[in-house]
Design a protein around this motif. Structure first.
Motif, mmCIF file in Angstrom:
data_model
loop_
_atom_site.group_PDB
_atom_site.id
_atom_site.type_symbol
_atom_site.label_atom_id
_atom_site.label_comp_id
_atom_site.label_asym_id
_atom_site.label_seq_id
_atom_site.Cartn_x
_atom_site.Cartn_y
_atom_site.Cartn_z
ATOM 1 N N UNK A 1 0.852 -1.189 0.000
ATOM 2 C CA UNK A 1 0.000 0.000 0.000
ATOM 3 C C UNK A 1 0.890 1.242 0.000
ATOM 4 N N UNK A 2 0.634 2.131 -0.946
ATOM 5 C CA UNK A 2 1.446 3.332 -1.121
ATOM 6 C C UNK A 2 0.636 4.566 -0.720
ATOM 7 N N UNK A 3 1.197 5.333 0.202
ATOM 8 C CA UNK A 3 0.532 6.528 0.713
ATOM 9 C C UNK A 3 1.177 7.792 0.156
ATOM 10 N N UNK A 4 0.359 8.806 -0.020
ATOM 11 C CA UNK A 4 0.852 10.160 -0.266
ATOM 12 C C UNK A 4 0.165 11.072 0.749
ATOM 13 N N UNK A 5 0.970 11.830 1.483
ATOM 14 C CA UNK A 5 0.410 12.773 2.456
ATOM 15 C C UNK A 5 -0.112 14.001 1.735
ATOM 16 N N UNK A 6 -1.411 14.238 1.854
ATOM 17 C CA UNK A 6 -2.040 15.414 1.257
ATOM 18 C C UNK A 6 -2.490 16.296 2.427
ATOM 19 N N UNK A 7 -1.567 17.112 2.902
ATOM 20 C CA UNK A 7 -1.810 17.881 4.120
ATOM 21 C C UNK A 7 -2.531 19.195 3.863
ATOM 22 N N UNK A 8 -2.660 19.559 2.605
ATOM 23 C CA UNK A 8 -3.363 20.792 2.244
ATOM 24 C C UNK A 8 -3.767 20.679 0.787
ATOM 25 N N UNK A 9 -4.690 21.518 0.358
ATOM 26 C CA UNK A 9 -5.207 21.412 -1.006
ATOM 27 C C UNK A 9 -4.923 22.639 -1.861
ATOM 28 N N UNK B 1 -3.445 2.405 -3.442
ATOM 29 C CA UNK B 1 -2.937 3.759 -3.209
ATOM 30 C C UNK B 1 -3.855 4.492 -2.230
ATOM 31 N N UNK B 2 -3.240 5.381 -1.457
ATOM 32 C CA UNK B 2 -3.986 6.072 -0.405
ATOM 33 C C UNK B 2 -3.565 7.537 -0.360
ATOM 34 N N UNK B 3 -4.573 8.426 -0.247
ATOM 35 C CA UNK B 3 -4.320 9.804 0.150
ATOM 36 C C UNK B 3 -4.468 9.863 1.668
ATOM 37 N N UNK B 4 -3.512 10.480 2.312
ATOM 38 C CA UNK B 4 -3.629 10.653 3.762
ATOM 39 C C UNK B 4 -3.811 12.135 4.061
ATOM 40 N N UNK B 5 -5.017 12.491 4.483
ATOM 41 C CA UNK B 5 -5.361 13.882 4.793
ATOM 42 C C UNK B 5 -5.278 14.110 6.295
ATOM 43 N N UNK B 6 -4.536 15.114 6.688
ATOM 44 C CA UNK B 6 -4.432 15.481 8.100
ATOM 45 C C UNK B 6 -5.141 16.812 8.301
ATOM 46 N N UNK B 7 -6.206 16.795 9.088
ATOM 47 C CA UNK B 7 -6.993 18.002 9.302
ATOM 48 C C UNK B 7 -6.408 18.825 10.445
ATOM 49 N N UNK C 1 -5.530 12.319 -8.673
ATOM 50 C CA UNK C 1 -4.763 11.103 -8.410
ATOM 51 C C UNK C 1 -5.572 9.827 -8.346
ATOM 52 N N UNK C 2 -6.896 9.935 -8.244
ATOM 53 C CA UNK C 2 -7.787 8.771 -8.198
ATOM 54 C C UNK C 2 -7.278 7.674 -7.244
ATOM 55 N N UNK C 3 -7.076 7.993 -5.979
ATOM 56 C CA UNK C 3 -6.580 6.976 -5.051
ATOM 57 C C UNK C 3 -7.649 5.927 -4.749
ATOM 58 N N UNK C 4 -7.208 4.772 -4.313
ATOM 59 C CA UNK C 4 -8.155 3.733 -3.914
ATOM 60 C C UNK C 4 -8.838 4.093 -2.601
ATOM 61 N N UNK D 1 -13.465 5.066 0.808
ATOM 62 C CA UNK D 1 -12.974 4.059 -0.142
ATOM 63 C C UNK D 1 -13.677 4.191 -1.488
ATOM 64 N N UNK D 2 -12.949 3.841 -2.550
ATOM 65 C CA UNK D 2 -13.535 3.803 -3.887
ATOM 66 C C UNK D 2 -14.571 2.686 -3.928
ATOM 67 N N UNK D 3 -15.654 2.919 -4.601
ATOM 68 C CA UNK D 3 -16.756 1.958 -4.602
ATOM 69 C C UNK D 3 -16.422 0.646 -5.310
ATOM 70 N N UNK D 4 -15.271 0.601 -6.013
ATOM 71 C CA UNK D 4 -14.885 -0.674 -6.631
ATOM 72 C C UNK D 4 -14.539 -1.713 -5.561
ATOM 73 N N UNK D 5 -14.319 -1.260 -4.322
ATOM 74 C CA UNK D 5 -14.053 -2.188 -3.222
ATOM 75 C C UNK D 5 -15.337 -2.570 -2.475
ATOM 76 N N UNK D 6 -16.470 -2.157 -3.007
ATOM 77 C CA UNK D 6 -17.756 -2.538 -2.430
ATOM 78 C C UNK D 6 -18.396 -3.564 -3.351
ATOM 79 N N UNK D 7 -18.320 -4.829 -2.948
ATOM 80 C CA UNK D 7 -18.770 -5.934 -3.783
ATOM 81 C C UNK D 7 -20.088 -6.469 -3.238
ATOM 82 N N UNK D 8 -21.118 -6.415 -4.057
ATOM 83 C CA UNK D 8 -22.447 -6.887 -3.657
ATOM 84 C C UNK D 8 -22.894 -6.245 -2.344
#
Length: 663
Positions: free
Chosen positions: A459-467, A501-507, A526-529, A587-594
């Motif tokens: 699992x690969x993270x990117x820290x997205x601490x601001x936009x 892939x993961x965005x990590x948001x710190x509020x 980036x379309x993260x998972x 989470x992206x809805x592709x990980x929601x199965x049935x």
């Protein structure tokens, strides 16, 4: 060869060889005597501690105060020590320093816990506020390098947690030549008399003074000084070093209690008097302790010239059946089998919320002598296992989890710094996978090309601490001048990856929680998972940051933010929650199965896929959907458990009814 043909040196060596058995026997005898003396000295010290404790306990009982002697081996400080503050207990610590400066097995855990708690912001500086205590140390002044260091350190660590010293530390010296009163027994007797007088006065609710530096939260006044001098003294005290503040021993009480009355340092003990007026009991702790020196602040273990490893507090928690971290809830890792490490202590950012307080080096490129990946992984696992072994026999540690914890299964490359800066990061990741250890790598989105060159990670993270550019500059304080283009390109590089892939948001409250639309635009880029949204962790005061507790959002505020953000993302929904970490997972809805979420990871399947890809020379790739696993109901958002595994028992510290720190 005749004896006459040999040179003198050869004759000597031949003689040594022929008499080698005698030499071996002599060496064994010397070692045996040394070892016996060493053990005997330890037994003598231990008998002194036990005898003194029993003697003090009986004397305290004659004052009408119930007393109990406790072997520190059977005492769990994490569970019990803070409770002593509310139980009206006076805690007396009788501690000895061995000749070699090493602790006995029964004392290692208490000493390690107390030291770490005294510097861990999660406990706080007032964790033991109001706890009355006294320390008597036993040592031998012949060993100058560590004479009574244990008593000094235990005294210091208790003081750092705001416990209240009711009298100066006592010291007993086994060296009869240098002993203040002629023997260690006489040293203890002199200290005991003063302690009993002090205890009796405090039970009656009287205010007392003691000699030495002022070390309590009370008012430090000297009636002989004018206001200006008082102010200067206060300023000097505030500027004093930690060691100066805590250095206080029975040597300062040379002239006995009469000198105390004449002392210019008088402490207002009103708060302590109120506590002691209803004193219920006294507890005497016996142990042979020593200082436990860590190789890096806050429990870090350095590796080579640029790497480090640390035991995560969630690893400790899960060893004791008290729950795992948010990765356990969101992705199914076993927190007690997770190794937190980094191959690069250096970082290209100086984030305001960095819980390392910028004690690590910074830079925009690799400028250090490089250690090989094999060396880093070998030493990281060795040191990690060494830290796990320190939990053997610790109260509450579950035996089966202890055994499991010795076998590393996960590696969080997020300890400190920027792991992706390490030139051999791909080799390091491949080594992890060859040991079937999963990889969770975090990057600060300043090295886009390195992200593209990265081999598959679990699992690969990117820290997205601001936009926005301005808020990122204010929060992350990046060193690169072109930090914003690098940031955006890193998100694009993440979108090119096929694995998870993961965005990590710190509020950070009042800094970046209002940038909802901008965040949604970055997610589209980036379309993260997955998107982890976590309230900022307050790490205590630091000259490197202006962050305060006012910037920490409440969990309800994080939930509200996540709900609004999810509504703006058509292909994402809220999947999981870990309330104890102040964290939620989108989470992206592709990980929601049935209609069911599959955010967990099939770790064995991932390792098989990595192996197949390697054997095929990269021809047989795989995606994030190939190694997903079903998420249990307790981990889902909206569940009554709020992300806490029901197989464990949640533990809350004293005065910690609501934890908003995000830790």
């Amino acid at each position: 060869v005749s004896q006459n043909a040999l040179s003198p040196s050869e004759s000597y060596l031949m003689s040594v060889w022929h008499n080698r058995l005698y030499l071996y026997s002599a060496a064994a005898l010397v070692f045996g005597i040394w070892f016996s003396v060493k053990v005997a000295l330890k037994k003598v010290n231990f008998s002194f501690v036990q005898g003194f404790a029993e003697e003090l306990s009986e004397e305290v009982k004659t004052l009408g105060v119930p007393a109990k002697v406790i072997d520190i081996r059977d005492y769990d400080p994490d569970d019990q020590l803070a409770d002593e503050c509310t139980n009206k207990s006076v805690c007396v610590f009788l501690v000895a320093t061995y000749t070699d400066g090493q602790p006995t097995e029964n004392a290692e855990w208490f000493c390690k816990w107390l030291e770490e708690a005294s510097t861990d912001f999660r406990y706080g500086k007032t964790y033991l506020k109001g706890l009355p205590y006294a320390v008597f140390g036993l040592g031998n002044s012949v060993y100058v390098g560590h004479y009574n260091t244990v008593g000094t350190n235990v005294d210091k660590w208790l003081w750092m947690l705001s416990a209240v010293r009711i009298m100066t530390r006592g010291e007993g010296d086994c060296d009869v030549v240098k002993s203040r009163h002629g023997s260690i027994q006489a040293d203890f007797l002199a200290w005991k008399v003063k302690f009993l007088i002090r205890l009796q006065a405090l039970v009656k609710g009287e205010k007392k003074s003691y000699s030495g530096n002022c070390k309590t939260k009370g008012s430090c006044k000297n009636p002989k000084k004018d206001g200006q001098e008082e102010e200067e003294e206060t300023t000097a005290l505030q500027n004093s070093s930690e060691d100066e503040l805590v250095e206080s021993s029975s040597d300062e009480e040379e002239s006995g209690l009469q000198d105390e009355e004449k002392s210019g340092s008088v402490v207002d003990m009103e708060d302590l008097g109120n506590i002691m007026s209803s004193a219920k009991r006294a507890k005497v702790f016996t142990a042979l302790l020593t200082c436990f020196v860590l190789s890096f602040p806050a429990g870090y273990k350095l590796i080579g010239s640029h790497s480090g490893v640390k035991l995560c507090r969630w690893t400790k928690s899960m060893l004791r059946g008290r729950g795992g971290c948010y990765k356990h809830t969101f992705y199914g890792i076993e927190s007690h089998r997770c190794m937190e490490t980094t191959p690069s202590l250096a970082c290209a950012n100086k984030c305001v919320f960095c819980w390392r307080h910028h004690t690590n080096p910074v830079g925009t490129e690799w400028r250090w002598k490089m250690d090989p990946a094999e060396k880093i992984l070998h030493e990281a696992m060795e040191k990690h296992q060494g830290m796990i072994r320190q939990f053997r026999g610790v109260p509450g540690v579950q035996p089966e989890r202890y055994e499991e914890g010795l076998a590393v299964k996960h590696c969080a490359l997020s300890l400190v710094g920027e792991p992706i800066m390490y030139p051999e990061i791909n080799a390091f990741i491949c080594l992890l996978h060859s040991h079937r250890i999963s990889s969770f790598l975090v990057t600060n989105a300043q090295f886009p090309q390195e992200i593209r060159n990265l081999v598959p990670v679990t699992q690969l993270y990117v820290s997205v601490d601001a936009s926005t550019r301005d808020s990122l500059k204010k929060i992350d304080r990046p060193l690169f001048k072109d930090f914003w283009p690098r940031f955006l390109d890193s998100l694009r590089a993440l979108g090119e990856k096929r694995q998870r892939t993961v965005y990590r948001l710190t509020l950070v409250k009042a800094w970046n929680v209002e940038e909802m639309l901008s965040y949604s635009e970055l997610i589209a880029l980036g379309q993260p998972d997955f998107i982890e949204v976590k309230g900022v962790t307050y790490c205590g005061e630091s000259a490197a940051s202006t962050l305060t507790m006012a910037n920490v959002p409440w969990h309800q505020e994080v939930v509200a933010f996540v709900q609004q953000l999810a509504d703006m993302l058509p292909q994402y929904e809220i999947a999981c929650e870990h309330e104890h970490s102040n964290c939620l997972l989108i989470a992206h809805t592709k990980f929601k199965v049935d209609g069911e979420w599959w955010t967990w990871i099939d770790y064995e399947r991932f390792q098989d896929l990595v192996q197949v890809q390697g054997e095929s020379g990269g021809q047989r790739g795989f995606s994030a959907l190939d190694y997903m696993a079903k998420t249990p109901s307790w981990a889902l958002f909206g569940a009554n458990e709020q992300g806490f595994d029901p197989t464990d028992t949640r533990f809350q510290r004293r005065n910690k009814t609501k934890d908003i720190s995000g830790c």
